[in-house]
Design a protein around this motif. Structure first.
Motif, PDB file in Angstrom:
ATOM      1  N   LEU A  33      27.742  17.501 -14.190  1.00  0.00           N
ATOM      2  CA  LEU A  33      26.532  17.538 -15.109  1.00  0.00           C
ATOM      3  C   LEU A  33      26.383  16.084 -15.430  1.00  0.00           C
ATOM      4  O   LEU A  33      26.984  14.888 -15.541  1.00  0.00           O
ATOM      5  CB  LEU A  33      27.058  17.933 -16.695  1.00  0.00           C
ATOM      6  N   LYS A  34      24.863  15.811 -15.290  1.00  0.00           N
ATOM      7  CA  LYS A  34      24.355  14.446 -15.741  1.00  0.00           C
ATOM      8  C   LYS A  34      23.855  14.184 -17.155  1.00  0.00           C
ATOM      9  O   LYS A  34      22.637  14.223 -17.200  1.00  0.00           O
ATOM     10  CB  LYS A  34      23.185  14.192 -14.423  1.00  0.00           C
ATOM     11  N   TYR A  35      24.653  14.482 -17.995  1.00  0.00           N
ATOM     12  CA  TYR A  35      24.300  14.425 -19.370  1.00  0.00           C
ATOM     13  C   TYR A  35      25.499  13.495 -20.198  1.00  0.00           C
ATOM     14  O   TYR A  35      26.579  14.107 -20.056  1.00  0.00           O
ATOM     15  CB  TYR A  35      23.902  15.526 -19.914  1.00  0.00           C
ATOM     16  N   PRO A  36      25.291  12.688 -20.993  1.00  0.00           N
ATOM     17  CA  PRO A  36      26.371  12.228 -21.839  1.00  0.00           C
ATOM     18  C   PRO A  36      26.955  12.904 -22.980  1.00  0.00           C
ATOM     19  O   PRO A  36      26.238  13.878 -23.132  1.00  0.00           O
ATOM     20  CB  PRO A  36      25.509  10.718 -22.340  1.00  0.00           C
ATOM     21  N   PHE A  37      28.061  12.420 -23.140  1.00  0.00           N
ATOM     22  CA  PHE A  37      28.691  13.312 -24.561  1.00  0.00           C
ATOM     23  C   PHE A  37      29.057  14.640 -24.240  1.00  0.00           C
ATOM     24  O   PHE A  37      28.696  15.202 -25.400  1.00  0.00           O
ATOM     25  CB  PHE A  37      28.086  12.764 -25.570  1.00  0.00           C
ATOM     26  N   THR A  38      29.365  15.259 -23.056  1.00  0.00           N
ATOM     27  CA  THR A  38      29.441  16.506 -22.650  1.00  0.00           C
ATOM     28  C   THR A  38      30.703  17.046 -22.400  1.00  0.00           C
ATOM     29  O   THR A  38      31.260  16.075 -21.352  1.00  0.00           O
ATOM     30  CB  THR A  38      28.492  17.096 -21.765  1.00  0.00           C
ATOM     31  N   ASP A  39      31.358  17.864 -23.071  1.00  0.00           N
ATOM     32  CA  ASP A  39      32.877  18.163 -22.540  1.00  0.00           C
ATOM     33  C   ASP A  39      33.172  19.432 -22.753  1.00  0.00           C
ATOM     34  O   ASP A  39      32.630  20.370 -23.447  1.00  0.00           O
ATOM     35  CB  ASP A  39      33.815  17.034 -23.093  1.00  0.00           C
ATOM     36  N   PHE A  40      34.438  19.938 -22.106  1.00  0.00           N
ATOM     37  CA  PHE A  40      34.726  21.276 -22.503  1.00  0.00           C
ATOM     38  C   PHE A  40      35.739  21.314 -23.640  1.00  0.00           C
ATOM     39  O   PHE A  40      36.615  20.390 -23.855  1.00  0.00           O
ATOM     40  CB  PHE A  40      35.547  21.664 -21.195  1.00  0.00           C
ATOM     41  N   TYR A  41      35.840  22.501 -24.299  1.00  0.00           N
ATOM     42  CA  TYR A  41      36.793  22.273 -25.485  1.00  0.00           C
ATOM     43  C   TYR A  41      37.344  23.909 -25.342  1.00  0.00           C
ATOM     44  O   TYR A  41      36.339  24.798 -25.683  1.00  0.00           O
ATOM     45  CB  TYR A  41      35.989  22.251 -26.889  1.00  0.00           C
TER      46      TYR A  41
END
Length: 258
Positions: free
Chosen positions: A139-147
């Protein structure tokens, strides 16, 4: 998380085909998800308020909370009843969570009868198999993560955070990955992304090579299954995508993946 597989249940629809064709995930508004308690939370009771200068700064940045009153009148009301301030902060955070964050949901379970029924159009849709680590890295997008969803019997309680020129909540994102335990059968993990107010585009690109397979539902039509197979075969960005079929296992009351 290495080599861990996750599953995205989808109906056979234009949007689902676009996901495959464009290699883009849609991050929906939390307020539009199917759980009516999504993004809801309680606020921890506080018996004090920050300094007047910080409160004034807060309302200058959120004049919509004044409802035509002056800041001085608002301060007077707050001194009489601290909950006025806490409720205003609660309203701003709720709006921030429901409008600025985006959610894309997955499951660790590929055999759930309920998931196939609810999210894959009564078994007429399909389920996309992703490599979790590869998906996140692509993914080329900041502040993205799995939870991983934290299933609890009660709603999340947000804790107020007071800093110089900043009022917010310490556990803001927890509100978005806490769900009531009646949903725990979904075994959900979700990606959470933050969008600026002026960003109306909520599709985020990913590398199609992180898709490892597609499971077609038991009730999918032969024509739709053929369409999926041809779509993958004719796209060189897909790498060794395997096709599987979900069928009912009457004895175990689950789905077999073959």
């Amino acid at each position: 998380m290495e080599d861990e597989l996750i599953y995205k249940y989808v109906p056979f629809s234009i949007n689902s085909l676009k996901l495959l064709i464009k290699g883009e995930l849609w991050f929906g508004f939390p307020k539009n998800l199917n759980d009516p308690y999504e993004g809801e939370f309680l606020i921890k009771e506080y018996y004090n308020i920050p300094q007047n200068s910080l409160i004034e700064f807060y309302y200058k940045n959120h004049p919509e909370l004044l409802n035509g009153e002056s800041i001085e009148t608002k301060l007077d009301n707050i001194l009489l009843n601290y909950s006025v301030f806490h409720n205003d902060v609660h309203a701003i955070l709720k709006g921030r969570l429901k409008e600025h964050y985006g959610v894309s949901s997955f499951s660790y379970d590929q055999k759930s009868i309920l998931m196939w029924s609810h999210y894959s159009d009564s078994h007429k849709g399909f389920c996309i198999i992703f490599n979790k680590k590869e998906l996140l890295e692509s993914l080329k997008y900041p502040f993205t993560d799995f939870y991983d969803i934290d299933y609890k019997p009660n709603l999340c309680t947000a804790e107020l955070m007071l800093e110089q020129k900043k009022i917010g909540y310490k556990n803001e994102k927890e509100v978005l990955y806490r769900k009531l335990d009646i949903w725990q059968g979904e075994q959900e993990t979700r990606m959470i992304a933050f969008f600026k107010p002026d960003n109306l585009r909520r599709n985020i690109k990913f590398n199609k090579s992180c898709i490892k397979g597609i499971i077609t539902g038991e009730n999918i039509s032969d024509d739709d299954k053929y369409t999926l197979q041809k779509l993958v075969e004719n796209d060189s960005e897909f790498v060794n995508v395997k096709f599987y079929s979900a069928t009912k296992n009457l004895k175990n009351k689950t789905m077999d993946i073959e």
